[in-house]
Write a protein that holds these residues in place. Structure first.
Motif, PDB file in Angstrom:
ATOM      1  N   VAL A  52      -8.111  26.665   7.494  1.00 35.07           N
ATOM      2  CA  VAL A  52      -7.116  26.603   8.564  1.00 35.07           C
ATOM      3  C   VAL A  52      -6.212  27.818   8.520  1.00 35.07           C
ATOM      4  O   VAL A  52      -5.874  28.429   9.525  1.00 35.07           O
ATOM      5  CB  VAL A  52      -6.287  25.304   8.467  1.00 35.07           C
ATOM      6  CG1 VAL A  52      -5.124  25.335   9.434  1.00 35.07           C
ATOM      7  CG2 VAL A  52      -7.171  24.098   8.705  1.00 35.07           C
TER       8      VAL A  52
ATOM      9  N   ALA B 135     -10.729  23.159   2.947  1.00 32.78           N
ATOM     10  CA  ALA B 135     -10.408  22.981   4.368  1.00 32.78           C
ATOM     11  C   ALA B 135      -9.061  23.609   4.704  1.00 32.78           C
ATOM     12  O   ALA B 135      -8.891  24.230   5.756  1.00 32.78           O
ATOM     13  CB  ALA B 135     -10.408  21.488   4.719  1.00 32.78           C
ATOM     14  N   ALA B 136      -8.090  23.462   3.796  1.00 29.37           N
ATOM     15  CA  ALA B 136      -6.767  24.032   4.020  1.00 29.37           C
ATOM     16  C   ALA B 136      -6.821  25.550   4.092  1.00 29.37           C
ATOM     17  O   ALA B 136      -6.140  26.188   4.906  1.00 29.37           O
ATOM     18  CB  ALA B 136      -5.814  23.586   2.910  1.00 29.37           C
TER      19      ALA B 136
ATOM     20  N   GLU C  71     -17.844  10.423   2.841  1.00 32.67           N
ATOM     21  CA  GLU C  71     -17.020   9.760   3.855  1.00 32.67           C
ATOM     22  C   GLU C  71     -17.757   8.558   4.444  1.00 32.67           C
ATOM     23  O   GLU C  71     -17.137   7.642   4.981  1.00 32.67           O
ATOM     24  CB  GLU C  71     -16.667  10.749   4.968  1.00 32.67           C
ATOM     25  CG  GLU C  71     -15.719  11.852   4.534  1.00 32.67           C
ATOM     26  CD  GLU C  71     -15.727  13.004   5.517  1.00 32.67           C
ATOM     27  OE1 GLU C  71     -14.683  13.238   6.167  1.00 32.67           O
ATOM     28  OE2 GLU C  71     -16.771  13.675   5.629  1.00 32.67           O
TER      29      GLU C  71
ATOM     30  N   GLU D  15     -11.769  16.564  10.814  1.00 34.20           N
ATOM     31  CA  GLU D  15     -10.905  16.505   9.637  1.00 34.20           C
ATOM     32  C   GLU D  15     -11.590  15.703   8.530  1.00 34.20           C
ATOM     33  O   GLU D  15     -12.424  14.836   8.788  1.00 34.20           O
ATOM     34  CB  GLU D  15      -9.562  15.864   9.991  1.00 34.20           C
ATOM     35  CG  GLU D  15      -8.752  16.663  11.005  1.00 34.20           C
ATOM     36  CD  GLU D  15      -7.434  16.001  11.340  1.00 34.20           C
ATOM     37  OE1 GLU D  15      -7.185  14.870  10.841  1.00 34.20           O
ATOM     38  OE2 GLU D  15      -6.648  16.588  12.103  1.00 34.20           O
ATOM     39  N   VAL D  16     -11.209  16.000   7.281  1.00 37.58           N
ATOM     40  CA  VAL D  16     -11.809  15.321   6.135  1.00 37.58           C
ATOM     41  C   VAL D  16     -11.233  13.921   5.998  1.00 37.58           C
ATOM     42  O   VAL D  16     -10.009  13.743   5.964  1.00 37.58           O
ATOM     43  CB  VAL D  16     -11.567  16.117   4.830  1.00 37.58           C
ATOM     44  CG1 VAL D  16     -12.203  15.398   3.642  1.00 37.58           C
ATOM     45  CG2 VAL D  16     -12.126  17.537   4.961  1.00 37.58           C
ATOM     46  N   ASN D  17     -12.092  12.906   5.909  1.00 35.89           N
ATOM     47  CA  ASN D  17     -11.667  11.522   5.699  1.00 35.89           C
ATOM     48  C   ASN D  17     -11.807  11.144   4.232  1.00 35.89           C
ATOM     49  O   ASN D  17     -12.327  11.915   3.418  1.00 35.89           O
ATOM     50  CB  ASN D  17     -12.491  10.581   6.586  1.00 35.89           C
ATOM     51  CG  ASN D  17     -12.217  10.803   8.061  1.00 35.89           C
ATOM     52  OD1 ASN D  17     -11.079  11.009   8.461  1.00 35.89           O
ATOM     53  ND2 ASN D  17     -13.264  10.771   8.872  1.00 35.89           N
TER      54      ASN D  17
ATOM     55  N   THR E   9     -12.989  13.976  14.475  1.00 38.27           N
ATOM     56  CA  THR E   9     -12.096  15.110  14.718  1.00 38.27           C
ATOM     57  C   THR E   9     -12.502  16.367  13.958  1.00 38.27           C
ATOM     58  O   THR E   9     -12.012  17.451  14.253  1.00 38.27           O
ATOM     59  CB  THR E   9     -10.658  14.758  14.317  1.00 38.27           C
ATOM     60  OG1 THR E   9     -10.624  14.483  12.901  1.00 38.27           O
ATOM     61  CG2 THR E   9     -10.176  13.525  15.071  1.00 38.27           C
TER      62      THR E   9
ATOM     63  N   TYR F 110     -17.696  22.254   1.670  1.00 42.18           N
ATOM     64  CA  TYR F 110     -16.916  22.104   2.904  1.00 42.18           C
ATOM     65  C   TYR F 110     -17.629  22.790   4.054  1.00 42.18           C
ATOM     66  O   TYR F 110     -17.991  23.966   3.977  1.00 42.18           O
ATOM     67  CB  TYR F 110     -15.519  22.702   2.755  1.00 42.18           C
ATOM     68  CG  TYR F 110     -14.737  22.646   4.053  1.00 42.18           C
ATOM     69  CD1 TYR F 110     -14.353  21.419   4.591  1.00 42.18           C
ATOM     70  CD2 TYR F 110     -14.434  23.806   4.763  1.00 42.18           C
ATOM     71  CE1 TYR F 110     -13.667  21.346   5.791  1.00 42.18           C
ATOM     72  CE2 TYR F 110     -13.746  23.746   5.961  1.00 42.18           C
ATOM     73  CZ  TYR F 110     -13.370  22.514   6.473  1.00 42.18           C
ATOM     74  OH  TYR F 110     -12.703  22.445   7.680  1.00 42.18           O
TER      75      TYR F 110
ATOM     76  N   SER G 219     -17.041  12.514  10.858  1.00 43.44           N
ATOM     77  CA  SER G 219     -15.650  12.595  11.287  1.00 43.44           C
ATOM     78  C   SER G 219     -15.595  12.955  12.763  1.00 43.44           C
ATOM     79  O   SER G 219     -16.170  13.956  13.191  1.00 43.44           O
ATOM     80  CB  SER G 219     -14.898  13.656  10.466  1.00 43.44           C
ATOM     81  OG  SER G 219     -13.623  13.922  11.020  1.00 43.44           O
TER      82      SER G 219
ATOM     83  N   ASN H 262     -18.163  17.134   3.293  1.00 37.51           N
ATOM     84  CA  ASN H 262     -17.576  16.442   4.437  1.00 37.51           C
ATOM     85  C   ASN H 262     -18.654  16.302   5.508  1.00 37.51           C
ATOM     86  O   ASN H 262     -19.649  17.018   5.509  1.00 37.51           O
ATOM     87  CB  ASN H 262     -16.357  17.199   4.970  1.00 37.51           C
ATOM     88  CG  ASN H 262     -16.694  18.597   5.474  1.00 37.51           C
ATOM     89  OD1 ASN H 262     -17.355  19.382   4.791  1.00 37.51           O
ATOM     90  ND2 ASN H 262     -16.224  18.927   6.669  1.00 37.51           N
TER      91      ASN H 262
ATOM     92  N   ARG I  90     -10.743  19.163   0.437  1.00 26.11           N
ATOM     93  CA  ARG I  90      -9.540  19.343   1.253  1.00 26.11           C
ATOM     94  C   ARG I  90      -8.874  20.703   1.002  1.00 26.11           C
ATOM     95  O   ARG I  90      -8.343  21.334   1.922  1.00 26.11           O
ATOM     96  CB  ARG I  90      -8.539  18.218   0.986  1.00 26.11           C
ATOM     97  CG  ARG I  90      -8.950  16.871   1.535  1.00 26.11           C
ATOM     98  CD  ARG I  90      -7.880  15.812   1.337  1.00 26.11           C
ATOM     99  NE  ARG I  90      -8.290  14.527   1.850  1.00 26.11           N
ATOM    100  CZ  ARG I  90      -8.197  14.149   3.122  1.00 26.11           C
ATOM    101  NH1 ARG I  90      -7.683  14.999   4.004  1.00 26.11           N
ATOM    102  NH2 ARG I  90      -8.591  12.959   3.520  1.00 26.11           N
TER     103      ARG I  90
END
Length: 216
Positions: A215, A211-212, A113, A121-123, A119, A144, A117, A40, A208
């Motif tokens: 979080v 990334a999850a 991507e 966040e992953v695009n 933000t 990531y 990004s 990312n 993703r």
């Protein structure tokens, strides 16, 4: 590693560990030989972060405008394996360069991507990553970059984002976490556009997933 690369790597490694508090997990998932590291994209500093985390010599693409900034800067980034790419469409010369590097069993860092990004966040990942992996028969290791959008290094290097309010000066140093997932091998995908899309989607899904977890 070449001596010049080792010297640069040592400086970035010390800065990353001591100042940015970089943590790395999953480095053992890197494949031997030619491979693509697909990450990312959050900051202008991302290539150096991925190189730090990989612990090996890497090659990456940089927008061609950077090579026109000055002769010294062009020499500097090319010395550390940056290769020019024209933005705004398919660049056949850049694609040939990527294939040439992979043919020489190099590690190539790409940001599917296509742009940073805002933000963090992953695009969506573009299918070009799938095309390169399938046509060159090399694995793709998902990467990531976590915490970069909130880091001091992004505040210092992404000045355009700072001016537009996308980057704030961090109140404290939370550190950066860089994770590697298991490689995605091209043998499971068809050698056509749909296969390129499917492989890019699989790599995106794994990024993703990392990334999850970050979080949580």
């Amino acid at each position: 590693m070449r001596l010049r690369w080792m010297a640069g790597y040592s400086l970035v490694y010390a800065f990353g560990k001591l100042v940015l508090k970089v943590r790395v997990t999953g480095r053992n998932r890197l494949a031997p030989g030619a491979q693509i590291l697909a990450s990312n994209h959050v900051s202008n500093f991302d290539p150096l972060l991925v190189g730090l985390a990989a612990g090996r010599e890497i090659h990456f693409l940089a927008k061609e405008e950077l090579f026109n900034a000055s002769r010294f800067f062009a020499w500097l980034i090319h010395t550390y394996n940056a290769w020019p790419v024209r933005r705004g469409g398919a660049d056949s010369a850049a694609i040939k360069t990527c294939s040439w590097l992979l043919g020489r069993r190099q590690t190539l860092v790409l940001f599917p991507e296509g742009t940073r990004s805002r933000t963090g966040e992953v695009n969506r990942f573009k299918p070009g990553i799938g095309m390169l992996a399938i046509t060159n028969r090399v694995p793709v290791v998902p990467v990531y970059l976590g915490g970069v959008a909130r880091s001091a290094i992004s505040y210092m290097t992404d000045l355009d984002f700072v001016k537009r309010g996308y980057r704030k000066k961090p109140a404290r140093n939370e550190g950066i976490h860089i994770s590697f997932a298991d490689p995605v091998y091209p043998t499971s995908f068809s050698p056509d556009r749909q296969g390129y899309i499917d492989l890019a989607q699989e790599v995106e899904n794994r990024v993703r997933a990392m990334a999850a977890k970050e979080v949580v």
